[in-house]
Design a protein around this motif. Structure first.
Motif, PDB file in Angstrom:
ATOM      1  N   GLY A  95       7.596   5.368  -2.339  1.00 38.10           N
ATOM      2  CA  GLY A  95       6.611   4.411  -1.845  1.00 38.10           C
ATOM      3  C   GLY A  95       7.180   3.458  -0.814  1.00 38.10           C
ATOM      4  O   GLY A  95       6.546   3.170   0.220  1.00 38.10           O
ATOM      5  N   THR A  96       8.382   2.960  -1.061  1.00 42.67           N
ATOM      6  CA  THR A  96       8.979   2.015  -0.113  1.00 42.67           C
ATOM      7  C   THR A  96       9.385   2.706   1.178  1.00 42.67           C
ATOM      8  O   THR A  96       9.294   2.114   2.262  1.00 42.67           O
ATOM      9  CB  THR A  96      10.194   1.312  -0.735  1.00 42.67           C
ATOM     10  OG1 THR A  96      11.095   2.302  -1.284  1.00 42.67           O
ATOM     11  CG2 THR A  96       9.765   0.376  -1.858  1.00 42.67           C
ATOM     12  N   GLU A  97       9.806   3.946   1.088  1.00 44.54           N
ATOM     13  CA  GLU A  97      10.177   4.676   2.310  1.00 44.54           C
ATOM     14  C   GLU A  97       8.950   4.880   3.196  1.00 44.54           C
ATOM     15  O   GLU A  97       9.018   4.742   4.417  1.00 44.54           O
ATOM     16  CB  GLU A  97      10.806   6.021   1.928  1.00 44.54           C
ATOM     17  CG  GLU A  97      11.655   6.631   3.016  1.00 44.54           C
ATOM     18  CD  GLU A  97      12.986   5.926   3.222  1.00 44.54           C
ATOM     19  OE1 GLU A  97      13.733   6.348   4.112  1.00 44.54           O
ATOM     20  OE2 GLU A  97      13.272   4.931   2.525  1.00 44.54           O
ATOM     21  N   ALA A  98       7.808   5.191   2.571  1.00 39.77           N
ATOM     22  CA  ALA A  98       6.573   5.328   3.342  1.00 39.77           C
ATOM     23  C   ALA A  98       6.177   3.996   3.979  1.00 39.77           C
ATOM     24  O   ALA A  98       5.732   3.946   5.130  1.00 39.77           O
ATOM     25  CB  ALA A  98       5.453   5.844   2.435  1.00 39.77           C
ATOM     26  N   GLY A  99       6.345   2.903   3.239  1.00 41.07           N
ATOM     27  CA  GLY A  99       6.029   1.590   3.779  1.00 41.07           C
ATOM     28  C   GLY A  99       6.903   1.219   4.968  1.00 41.07           C
ATOM     29  O   GLY A  99       6.428   0.636   5.955  1.00 41.07           O
ATOM     30  N   LEU A 100       8.185   1.552   4.900  1.00 37.86           N
ATOM     31  CA  LEU A 100       9.090   1.275   6.017  1.00 37.86           C
ATOM     32  C   LEU A 100       8.673   2.063   7.259  1.00 37.86           C
ATOM     33  O   LEU A 100       8.776   1.563   8.389  1.00 37.86           O
ATOM     34  CB  LEU A 100      10.519   1.619   5.620  1.00 37.86           C
ATOM     35  CG  LEU A 100      11.164   0.674   4.594  1.00 37.86           C
ATOM     36  CD1 LEU A 100      12.453   1.277   4.045  1.00 37.86           C
ATOM     37  CD2 LEU A 100      11.445  -0.691   5.221  1.00 37.86           C
ATOM     38  N   GLY A 101       8.193   3.282   7.056  1.00 32.08           N
ATOM     39  CA  GLY A 101       7.711   4.067   8.188  1.00 32.08           C
ATOM     40  C   GLY A 101       6.498   3.430   8.850  1.00 32.08           C
ATOM     41  O   GLY A 101       6.373   3.418  10.084  1.00 32.08           O
ATOM     42  N   LEU A 102       5.598   2.861   8.038  1.00 32.45           N
ATOM     43  CA  LEU A 102       4.422   2.187   8.594  1.00 32.45           C
ATOM     44  C   LEU A 102       4.811   0.942   9.390  1.00 32.45           C
ATOM     45  O   LEU A 102       4.216   0.648  10.435  1.00 32.45           O
ATOM     46  CB  LEU A 102       3.459   1.815   7.455  1.00 32.45           C
ATOM     47  CG  LEU A 102       2.738   2.983   6.779  1.00 32.45           C
ATOM     48  CD1 LEU A 102       1.909   2.482   5.602  1.00 32.45           C
ATOM     49  CD2 LEU A 102       1.845   3.725   7.781  1.00 32.45           C
ATOM     50  N   LEU A 103       5.796   0.201   8.911  1.00 30.41           N
ATOM     51  CA  LEU A 103       6.253  -0.978   9.654  1.00 30.41           C
ATOM     52  C   LEU A 103       6.883  -0.572  10.987  1.00 30.41           C
ATOM     53  O   LEU A 103       6.745  -1.285  11.992  1.00 30.41           O
ATOM     54  CB  LEU A 103       7.248  -1.774   8.815  1.00 30.41           C
ATOM     55  CG  LEU A 103       6.655  -2.513   7.604  1.00 30.41           C
ATOM     56  CD1 LEU A 103       7.749  -3.215   6.820  1.00 30.41           C
ATOM     57  CD2 LEU A 103       5.594  -3.517   8.053  1.00 30.41           C
TER      58      LEU A 103
END
Length: 433
Positions: A95-103
């Motif tokens: 989940g956090t890896e996906a969030g970092l990609g969005l940022l």
């Protein structure tokens, strides 16, 4: 009579120990995932402060990134540690890896505007800090579960090698990409690497919490903090790293150092030099798997880091500065190997996530505060004095902390009570946890 080892045997003894890559499929996946994502992360890490410098021209504005990142890192790092003990660590990582990609995508969109805005850069910096705080405890606490106990130092060395590769290639390429293709291209590479990373994380095996785990709470976080406070060896690893990074982490003012040395071309090399030194040590790290006194790594590595940073601030020749930064990187890696090994060898599984949250603070808050210190001191006394003065303060603080917490120097993995207890628990568990 036994014959002396041949040169080939001596060379093999220095080469990195690859056994964790052979023995653990999940470690292989995470190692490859990290190799990919670190490259993209370092592209953004260089492009972001350069973009702030271009928009503001102020060292204080660049250093303010550390202040923006600090609070989210503290809050979410501690919560992420409690979360890692309570939920499936694979889900947290994914989940956090996906969030970092969005940022990273936000940075790309902003850079593509005719007139890029300043405030989204700080907003993304804070968001990245929050997600990294959530993710790192889950990642770090997973290592002792997926890697055999006797391979933990080798795993730490391999992880450092992976990180250094990204830290060398990312900044070096980012400097060229930003100069010739613009910030948007650098952020595009970052988005692409996080996409690949998410696909790799989907293949990780589930890592559920222990059956008696509790929900994340302040009481649970406090329990982990009490455990660390009552362990002088652990406390020493945290304190030494915090002091070293606070006083001697000048990366944020490298653009101004390059200007003062009339060597703007060297900026990417300055960011990469420390990683080159770490890489050299990592490529000859086979001997570290046979060492039992890992506290010596922590102390001597941090002292070498401070001395080399002080020298980098003192010299005026850019090549000597780059050499000093490389030596500093080797010292930092040595200290990091000691910290990582002690943490993984001594912390019980049921507290590993919460202690990993504290570990995130020890090796992340220091650089964030160090950015603020370096930027503020550079604006007050000048860039060079901010660097060499910080290095001297680092050495002095490491000496003081070592005298205050002597058990760190005497740590021995074969006799330390917590290390012996953790090894016995690992060997007696059917699952190896």
């Amino acid at each position: 009579m036994t014959s002396a080892p041949s040169p080939a045997t001596r060379l093999r003894a220095l080469l990195p120990d690859l056994s964790p890559l052979r023995s653990s499929a999940d470690f292989r996946l995470l190692w490859i995932q990290g190799l990919v994502t670190y490259f993209g992360s370092f592209m953004a890490l260089i492009a972001l402060p350069l973009q702030i410098k271009e928009l503001t021209g102020s060292p204080l504005a660049v250093g303010a990134m550390g202040a923006v990142e600090l609070v989210p890192l503290v809050v979410f790092g501690l919560y992420g540690g409690a979360l890692a003990d309570a939920v499936d660590r694979r889900k947290v990582i994914l989940g956090t890896e996906a969030g970092l990609g969005l940022l990273a995508l936000v940075l790309l969109v902003n850079a593509a505007l005719p007139d890029p805005l300043l405030w989204p850069l700080y907003l993304v910096a804070g968001g990245v800090s929050a997600l990294a705080g959530l993710q790192r405890p889950a990642l770090d606490s997973l290592m002792a579960r997926i890697v055999p106990h006797h391979q933990l130092t080798a795993a730490a060395a391999l992880n450092s090698l992976r990180w250094q590769f990204g830290a060398i290639t990312g900044p070096a390429v980012a400097g060229l990409v930003v100069a010739y293709a613009g910030h948007a291209t650098a952020y595009t590479v970052t988005v692409a690497t996080f996409t690949v990373s998410v696909l790799l994380c989907l293949r990780l095996a589930p890592a559920p919490p222990s059956p008696d785990s509790a929900k994340p709470s302040l009481r649970g976080i406090a329990e982990g903090a009490r455990y660390a406070w009552n362990r002088p060896v652990l406390l020493g690893t945290y304190a030494v790293d915090l002091a070293a990074m606070f006083f001697a982490f000048p990366n944020t003012i490298f653009p101004f150092l390059a200007d003062e040395l009339d060597a703007e071309w060297s900026l990417g090399l300055m960011y990469a030099a420390g990683s080159v030194g770490s890489l050299v040590l990592g490529l000859t790290s086979g001997w570290t798997s046979r060492v039992r006194r890992h506290g010596l790594f922590v102390v001597f590595g941090a002292a070498a880091w401070g001395l080399a940073i002080a020298a980098a601030g003192w010299f005026s020749d850019v090549w000597l500065v780059l050499l000093c930064l490389a030596v500093a990187g080797a010292g930092d890696m040595l200290s990091g190997l000691g910290r990582s090994t002690i943490w993984n060898q001594t912390i019980p599984e049921e507290l590993r996530g919460r202690l990993a949250g504290i570990e995130v603070l020890s090796y992340s808050v220091g650089p964030q505060l160090g950015q603020v210190r370096a930027g503020a001191m550079a604006g007050w006394t000048g860039t060079r004095s901010a660097i060499w003065g910080g290095g001297v303060a680092c050495v002095a603080s490491v000496a003081l902390l070592t005298a205050t917490l002597p058990k760190l120097l005497t740590y021995d993995s074969e006799t330390d009570e917590d290390a012996v207890r953790r090894r016995a628990a690992r060997e007696s568990s059917p699952s190896g946890v």
